[in-house]
Design a protein around this motif. Structure first.
Motif, short mmCIF file in Angstrom:
data_model
loop_
_atom_site.label_atom_id
_atom_site.label_comp_id
_atom_site.label_asym_id
_atom_site.label_seq_id
_atom_site.Cartn_x
_atom_site.Cartn_y
_atom_site.Cartn_z
N LEU A 175 -7.28 9.67 -2.03
CA LEU A 175 -6.94 8.79 -3.13
C LEU A 175 -7.17 9.52 -4.44
CD1 LEU A 175 -8.65 5.45 -2.02
CD2 LEU A 175 -6.42 6.38 -1.36
N TRP A 218 -8.02 -0.52 -3.34
CA TRP A 218 -7.03 0.06 -2.42
C TRP A 218 -7.06 -0.65 -1.07
CZ3 TRP A 218 -8.46 3.40 1.86
CH2 TRP A 218 -7.36 3.97 2.53
N ASP A 261 -3.68 -2.60 -1.31
CA ASP A 261 -2.72 -1.71 -0.66
C ASP A 261 -2.78 -1.79 0.87
OD1 ASP A 261 -2.32 -1.04 -3.26
OD2 ASP A 261 -2.87 1.07 -3.06
#
Length: 365
Positions: free
Chosen positions: A67, A168, A172
């Motif tokens: 990331l 995230w 995501d």
């Protein structure tokens, strides 16, 4: 996101103590603007260290995600998931000195390690290497001698990274429920996360942490890190085991010798960006600045404070202080001690008793 398909005399206090993008593994680098002021030997050492980030991921390591943080720094996040479609995730946050894999997923055996245990319980298990640790991009300051720079790391910067990992996972990856497990220095990081954001974790586990009885943080003027040898690693661990105890039994139980476990954990430590390649059997021990207190009262989600009974790094008084200071209501927090383990209990014979206690707490919420 790129996946790998295998879906002291270091002071004790040092031992403890935006929008994310994705990056292709091994391509991130660090600024080297100070090269003009370094001698040739230092520049050569820089190239060696930078080259480590281009190597392939070893087959024993789990799935890897890279990331990119808001300042373009590359953070490595490891994953173990065995369930077909897990509903919940857990973030394991390591402590000081050693990164995620040696603490949570060392190459001892197929069924060894906390990351594998959590995955077997049906959770999607994630463990980031914080900056300066493991396979995360090495800060530029760690490419010089320790005294050349002030510490680049702070609990605030680490908390911002963890909040981004949490975002995230939630936005995501689609996990509505996320558990937090902070180990040793990861308990201080968890406190900073709650001081700077609202992570809304399903549960929080603070393992091997204390409050108001142990000084953490380092001199903001430097050095940036300390060299840490294998000998210091072994002493930090085995020095806490009672002198009359059988070392093989205490660490390995009936399955392994102590050396087998120690060797595998050190392998995970040294086969990472922390290794100092011109100093065999030596790693970078990152130092972290504590800018403020980060009081545990900010943690209001269900919280479990757990301490191994033979932990000589964290006192019982310090762990109880942490439990008392956590902001969760009394009926939403618990304290426990697990008998027969050191500060490294999660790697010792009684590790699954430790894991079971945490898993039981998580199941309650």
């Amino acid at each position: 996101m790129t996946d790998n398909s295998d879906r002291t005399t270091t002071p004790r206090r040092a031992f403890l103590a935006g929008t994310a993008g994705t990056a292709v593994l091994g391509t991130a680098g660090a600024a080297t603007g100070a090269d003009d002021h370094r001698n040739e030997a230092e520049r050569t050492n820089d190239k060696r260290r930078a080259g480590r980030q281009d190597r392939e991921i070893a087959s024993w390591k789990p799935t890897a995600h890279d990331l990119t943080m808001d300042d373009c720094h590359r953070l490595r996040v490891w994953e173990r998931t065995t369930a077909a479609d897990p509903d919940e995730a857990v973030i394991f946050v390591h402590g000081m000195t050693y990164g995620a894999l040696p603490m949570f997923d060392p190459p001892v055996a197929e069924d060894f390690g906390w990351l594998r245990y959590a995955a077997d319980q049906g959770l999607a298990a994630f463990a980031p290497d914080m900056r300066g640790y493991g396979d995360t991009e090495l800060p530029a300051e760690f490419r010089s001698q320790p005294e050349a720079n002030a510490p680049p790391l702070s609990f605030e910067r680490e908390a911002l990274d963890l909040l981004e990992v949490t975002r995230w996972l939630r936005e995501d990856c689609g996990f509505d429920r996320i558990h937090y497990v902070g180990l040793s220095g990861g308990t201080w990081r968890g406190r900073a996360v709650y001081a700077l954001g609202e992570p809304d974790y399903a549960t929080v586990t603070l393992a091997g942490g204390s409050f108001d009885t142990l000084e953490v943080g380092t001199d903001p003027d430097g050095p940036a890190y300390l060299p840490h040898t294998r000998e210091e690693f072994v002493e930090a661990w085995t020095g806490e085991i009672p002198t009359d105890a059988d070392l093989d039994r205490w660490i390995g139980g009936d399955e392994y010798t102590a050396d087998e476990v120690l060797d595998a954990v050190w392998k995970a430590i040294v086969e990472s960006n922390q290794a100092i390649e011109d100093e065999p059997e030596t790693i970078i021990n990152p130092l972290v600045v504590q800018d403020r207190e980060y009081h545990p009262e900010q943690i209001t989600d269900p919280t479990f404070v757990v301490r191994p009974s033979s932990d000589e790094t964290i006192s019982r008084a310090g762990a109880l202080n942490l439990y008392d200071a956590v902001g969760a209501e009394d009926d939403r927090k618990q304290y426990a001690e697990i008998a027969g383990g050191t500060h490294f209990m999660f790697l010792e014979r009684k590790r699954e008793e430790f894991f079971d206690a945490v898993n039981h707490f998580q199941d309650q919420y």
